[in-house]
Design an enzyme around this catalytic site. Sequence first.
Site, PDB file in Angstrom:
ATOM      1  N   LYS A 265       0.830  -1.206   0.000  1.00 53.37           N
ATOM      2  CA  LYS A 265       0.000   0.000   0.000  1.00 53.37           C
ATOM      3  C   LYS A 265       0.869   1.262   0.000  1.00 53.37           C
ATOM      4  O   LYS A 265       0.530   2.254  -0.663  1.00 53.37           O
ATOM      5  CB  LYS A 265      -0.929  -0.009   1.221  1.00 53.37           C
ATOM      6  N   GLN A 296      -5.923  -1.793   7.083  1.00 52.00           N
ATOM      7  CA  GLN A 296      -6.779  -0.636   7.307  1.00 52.00           C
ATOM      8  C   GLN A 296      -7.077  -0.389   8.786  1.00 52.00           C
ATOM      9  O   GLN A 296      -8.119   0.153   9.132  1.00 52.00           O
ATOM     10  CB  GLN A 296      -8.071  -0.785   6.492  1.00 52.00           C
ATOM     11  N   CYS A 456     -24.238  -4.606 -27.265  1.00 53.66           N
ATOM     12  CA  CYS A 456     -24.628  -3.633 -26.239  1.00 53.66           C
ATOM     13  C   CYS A 456     -24.968  -2.347 -26.979  1.00 53.66           C
ATOM     14  O   CYS A 456     -24.689  -2.211 -28.174  1.00 53.66           O
ATOM     15  CB  CYS A 456     -23.525  -3.416 -25.202  1.00 53.66           C
TER      16      CYS A 456
END
EC number: 2.8.1.4
Length: 482
Positions: A265, A296, A456
């Site tokens: 991180k 976290q 699509c």
Amino acid sequence: MKFIIKLFPEITIKSQSVRLRFIKILTGNIRNVLKHYDETLAVVRHWDHIEVRAKDENQREAIRDALTRIPGIHHILEVEDHAYTDMHNIFEQALALYRERLEGKTFCVRVKRRGKHEFSSQDVERYVGGGLNQHIETARVNLTAPQITVHLEIEQDRLLLIKSRNEGIGGYPIGTQEDVLSLISGGFDSGVSSYMLMRRGCRVHYCFFNLGGAAHEIGVKQVAHYLWNRFGSSHRVRFVAIDFDPVVGEILEKVDDGQMGVVLKRMMVRAASKIAERYGVQALVTGEALGQVSSQTLTNLRLIDNASDTLILRPLISHDKEHIIKQARELGTEDFAKTMPEYCGVISKSPTVKAVKAKIEAEEGHFDFSILDRVVSEARNIDIREIAEQTSQEVVEVETVASFVPTDVLLDIRAPDEQDDKPLALDQVEIKSLPFYKLGTQFGDLDQSKTYLLYCERGVMSRLQALYLREQGFSNVKVYRP
């Protein structure tokens, strides 16, 4: 047709200069978004509202839907604009519009006036309300909790009959705050956090750390393009992709197992900070929530912050996962996230929840930072509007067709609600429904002796999915663009 745009309430309490600036920016944003629907469209700003006028009736629903997704708008009133002569004429016009709607319902009348008139707003409410009550036998007046509220607005000599009210997403207009760079993984959290900063007036650029190859990058591009196209298309934004495999390899080889998550991180923050500095972006955005995973915790988040001087915003810091998933569902990113692989979570078998700064720095001392500098220098930056064009080039080996043969199968990969709104009706071809987020797991179950034409509405998703299926070894796919 005419729409009256009401401002997000927090805009109306700003000082005069700030309010005027916000309204000017919002007017420009509306014009940028809607010009794709009607080039003759007019957008006029006023002190307390913005007026949108368009001529192409075929685009009514598309314009109304687009307005509900532009940050800064509290609600949208679709109105009929008429001249009037007196209060009785106002009543007659209201009766013509509301007669069928009020049958068997309770109602009240609410009037707003701008300008000088011989009557008050309350006079009009009483006169029109009494007239409607007399002329619609099954309707009843209820001033406290009506089933239907008849909204009328009178501007000088014009009567605005409000046909419908649609809620906007609120927030501040994009461009009223400074730019941010979102670290997007394609999961639930990063999509929601990106939206929250867009809604707060920031132009959100995207930084993606590729840990899973081309298929992973394609999936994340889909999410970023969807968020931009749906909520932020008034502005140009960047999508920056960094190949982080070399960094992960160096961490796996040089860093202690328990420290890997925090070190990874920190490396991501360092890399993203360099990208932010390169493009003059003021802050990073992550989808981190307190205690959700081992990296976290407060201790670890503080160490991650210390890796860079760049401000890190965490709009989801106090949100629980259930709430985040609910928000993703409302935004339309849940289906993307459910099929997005999570590569970061498997890097460490026994991650620390309370990393020690000295130990982290010691482990990083073994890391060859020239690798980080190299991957940042090689980062690929594209205008998010070019994702469709770039995908067309990437899928050059996938044939695009405008017609079909009887043995082909047309595979409608749109989301179920889109299919319900605009069902395909084609003769002489078999049509199957398989939403894009199920292709990865269910395409292999189809009859592989047939050729499948992916469809699509705009062709972006079909091209991305065609590339993905090609990489998985399926050669029997084409892109259908009528």
